[in-house]
Scaffold this motif. Structure first.
Motif, PDB file in Angstrom:
ATOM      1  N   ALA A   1      53.619  16.536  33.544  1.00 29.53           N
ATOM      2  CA  ALA A   1      52.821  15.451  34.123  1.00 29.53           C
ATOM      3  C   ALA A   1      52.224  14.573  33.026  1.00 29.53           C
ATOM      4  N   VAL A   2      51.746  15.213  31.942  1.00 28.39           N
ATOM      5  CA  VAL A   2      51.216  14.424  30.827  1.00 28.39           C
ATOM      6  C   VAL A   2      52.314  13.575  30.197  1.00 28.39           C
ATOM      7  N   GLY A   3      53.480  14.177  30.017  1.00 23.97           N
ATOM      8  CA  GLY A   3      54.582  13.471  29.374  1.00 23.97           C
ATOM      9  C   GLY A   3      55.097  12.315  30.197  1.00 23.97           C
ATOM     10  N   LYS A   4      55.263  12.535  31.497  1.00 27.83           N
ATOM     11  CA  LYS A   4      55.782  11.468  32.353  1.00 27.83           C
ATOM     12  C   LYS A   4      54.788  10.314  32.468  1.00 27.83           C
TER      13      LYS A   4
ATOM     14  N   VAL B   1      48.132  23.515  38.060  1.00 27.15           N
ATOM     15  CA  VAL B   1      47.702  24.293  39.218  1.00 27.15           C
ATOM     16  C   VAL B   1      48.899  25.072  39.771  1.00 27.15           C
ATOM     17  N   PRO B   2      48.700  26.322  40.204  1.00 24.75           N
ATOM     18  CA  PRO B   2      49.791  27.012  40.900  1.00 24.75           C
ATOM     19  C   PRO B   2      50.251  26.196  42.098  1.00 24.75           C
ATOM     20  N   THR B   3      51.520  26.239  42.394  1.00 28.47           N
ATOM     21  CA  THR B   3      52.114  25.389  43.419  1.00 28.47           C
ATOM     22  C   THR B   3      51.370  25.435  44.747  1.00 28.47           C
TER      23      THR B   3
ATOM     24  N   GLY C   1      56.737  27.584  39.846  1.00 29.60           N
ATOM     25  CA  GLY C   1      55.465  28.107  40.358  1.00 29.60           C
ATOM     26  C   GLY C   1      54.248  27.343  39.872  1.00 29.60           C
ATOM     27  N   MET C   2      54.453  26.445  38.896  1.00 25.31           N
ATOM     28  CA  MET C   2      53.335  25.654  38.373  1.00 25.31           C
ATOM     29  C   MET C   2      53.603  24.170  38.574  1.00 25.31           C
ATOM     30  N   ARG C   3      52.589  23.482  39.068  1.00 26.40           N
ATOM     31  CA  ARG C   3      52.662  22.031  39.213  1.00 26.40           C
ATOM     32  C   ARG C   3      51.479  21.421  38.468  1.00 26.40           C
ATOM     33  N   ALA C   4      51.492  20.121  38.326  1.00 26.57           N
ATOM     34  CA  ALA C   4      50.407  19.471  37.586  1.00 26.57           C
ATOM     35  C   ALA C   4      50.269  18.021  38.011  1.00 26.57           C
ATOM     36  N   VAL C   5      49.068  17.506  37.777  1.00 31.78           N
ATOM     37  CA  VAL C   5      48.788  16.084  37.978  1.00 31.78           C
ATOM     38  C   VAL C   5      48.336  15.526  36.637  1.00 31.78           C
TER      39      VAL C   5
END
Length: 254
Positions: free
Chosen positions: A140-143, A222-224, A199-203
């Protein structure tokens, strides 16, 4: 052989391969290192002895480990970024509010490097840490960082690096990735949908000055299952974007 290859010094390269191996394995013995790097035990021992005499390696319970002298290098490298001092308190607050893991990333070359991480009370430990470098296109940081770059810089990244598949959810098609970045620019934040770790997502959101200079990015991991619950409230993306704006202001005017 390229010009860059011809200038590489094998012994220096071996020393850093040894350090890298020890870091990722939390220490190692001479035999482990020799086998992993396909060098003789005498070569491995010679490098380790030299590194130990200089204070970069220590022996603990019969194994060699990376020494604390590297902390000085890390502090020196991080101090080059005003972003670190401006972002630390805001990242801590965001982790506190969300209860999750928060990270600050800057780009070095075509990789993202975490210069700060902090964890809330519910945070899940992942494989990343301060100093970790990651692919930009699957975080998410990279995109969010890539979406803020001038078009020429983005195209140079896509041409030089490409879109390596990390998980089955990683976007590897250039046109689909460009469309994803367009959406990120419009909405102001990026999502990592299990694209680096299942299993891991991010904003994430870019940290951009008033002069449109992209300094880095901030994200919350955050966990999915928990992120799916949060997205219905739409609060996490707003919190991350707010923190990115605060950090940009602090960096500019500190």
């Amino acid at each position: 052989m390229t010009a860059n290859d011809s200038r590489r010094i094998q012994s220096v390269e071996t020393a850093f391969e040894i350090l890298d191996y020890m870091q990722h394995n939390d220490g190692a013995g001479v035999t482990d290192i020799a086998n992993a790097l396909s060098v003789s035990k005498s070569t491995a021992h010679g490098h380790l002895s030299t590194l130990e005499s200089l204070g970069y390696v220590v022996t603990v319970d019969g194994e060699y480990r990376v020494g604390l002298r590297f902390l000085e290098f890390g502090h020196n490298a991080r101090s080059r970024y005003n972003l670190y001092e401006a972002a630390k308190a805001e990242a801590d607050q965001l982790a506190n509010i969300t209860g999750e893991r928060c990270q600050i990333m800057v780009a070095e070359g075509h990789r993202g490097v975490y210069i700060y991480q902090t964890a809330g009370e519910r945070a899940v430990q992942t494989d990343s840490h301060i100093g970790s470098s990651v692919d930009l296109h699957c975080t998410a940081v990279g995109k969010s960082y890539l979406a803020s770059l001038p078009e020429d810089d983005l195209e140079a990244y896509l041409e030089d690096v490409g879109l390596t598949e990390n998980t089955e959810y990683t976007i590897t098609d250039p046109e689909a990735f460009r469309a994803e970045l367009a959406d990120i620019r419009e909405q102001g934040y990026a999502l990592n949908r299990e694209e680096r770790i299942i299993g891991m997502r991010a904003v994430g959101a870019p940290i951009v000055t008033d002069q449109d200079e992209v300094l880095g990015a901030i994200s919350v991991s955050v966990p999915t299952t928990r992120l799916e619950d949060r997205q219905s409230d739409g609060d996490l993306s707003e919190q991350v974007q707010r923190s990115a704006r605060v950090i940009a202001i602090r960096t500019t005017y500190s």
